[in-house]
Scaffold this motif. Structure first.
Motif, mmCIF file in Angstrom:
data_model
loop_
_atom_site.group_PDB
_atom_site.id
_atom_site.type_symbol
_atom_site.label_atom_id
_atom_site.label_comp_id
_atom_site.label_asym_id
_atom_site.label_seq_id
_atom_site.Cartn_x
_atom_site.Cartn_y
_atom_site.Cartn_z
ATOM 1 N N MET A 165 0.808 -1.212 0.000
ATOM 2 C CA MET A 165 0.000 0.000 0.000
ATOM 3 C C MET A 165 0.847 1.270 0.000
ATOM 4 O O MET A 165 0.316 2.357 -0.142
ATOM 5 N N GLN A 209 1.965 3.521 -7.340
ATOM 6 C CA GLN A 209 1.069 2.946 -8.347
ATOM 7 C C GLN A 209 -0.264 2.516 -7.732
ATOM 8 O O GLN A 209 -1.321 2.640 -8.343
ATOM 9 N N VAL A 210 -0.212 1.988 -6.532
ATOM 10 C CA VAL A 210 -1.429 1.540 -5.852
ATOM 11 C C VAL A 210 -2.336 2.734 -5.576
ATOM 12 O O VAL A 210 -3.550 2.683 -5.814
ATOM 13 N N TRP A 211 -1.743 3.830 -5.100
ATOM 14 C CA TRP A 211 -2.548 5.010 -4.795
ATOM 15 C C TRP A 211 -3.088 5.662 -6.063
ATOM 16 O O TRP A 211 -4.195 6.205 -6.074
ATOM 17 N N LEU A 263 -3.921 3.964 -8.794
ATOM 18 C CA LEU A 263 -5.046 3.110 -9.181
ATOM 19 C C LEU A 263 -6.271 3.344 -8.301
ATOM 20 O O LEU A 263 -7.400 3.359 -8.796
ATOM 21 N N ILE A 264 -6.052 3.536 -7.020
ATOM 22 C CA ILE A 264 -7.177 3.830 -6.122
ATOM 23 C C ILE A 264 -7.828 5.159 -6.510
ATOM 24 O O ILE A 264 -9.058 5.277 -6.555
ATOM 25 N N GLY A 265 -7.020 6.176 -6.821
ATOM 26 C CA GLY A 265 -7.547 7.474 -7.230
ATOM 27 C C GLY A 265 -8.313 7.397 -8.543
ATOM 28 O O GLY A 265 -9.367 8.001 -8.693
ATOM 29 N N PHE A 323 -9.755 4.719 -9.823
ATOM 30 C CA PHE A 323 -10.979 3.973 -9.574
ATOM 31 C C PHE A 323 -12.020 4.851 -8.873
ATOM 32 O O PHE A 323 -13.202 4.853 -9.236
ATOM 33 N N ALA A 324 -11.603 5.630 -7.880
ATOM 34 C CA ALA A 324 -12.525 6.515 -7.164
ATOM 35 C C ALA A 324 -13.093 7.578 -8.108
ATOM 36 O O ALA A 324 -14.289 7.892 -8.068
#
Length: 73
Positions: free
Chosen positions: A4, A8-10, A12-14, A16-17
């Motif tokens: 986390m 890259q994870v953040w 992708l989360i952004g 997606f949101a």
């Protein structure tokens, strides 16, 4: 394996949101537009029914006057 703490994870989360928020906005806008058009159609239909009832009332009054001789000069 990604953890986390990786950017890259953040990202992708952004993304997606943002996609979810965008879809929610589009769907709610379309829903309101459809609802307004349906209500407008219903108002037009109610106005048509009101006019038909007025004509029916006029016709019934004419029949009553003719049948019972009301308001004959």
């Amino acid at each position: 394996m990604l953890t986390m703490t990786e950017p890259q994870v953040w990202v992708l989360i952004g993304v997606f949101a943002a996609a979810i928020f965008g879809m929610l906005t589009i769907m709610s806008t379309l829903f309101v537009r459809v609802l307004r058009s349906e209500i407008g159609g219903l108002r037009g239909e109610m106005h048509g029914i009101h006019e038909r009832l007025d004509r029916l009332d006029r016709d019934i009054n004419a029949l009553m006057k003719h049948t019972f001789g009301i308001d004959r000069d």
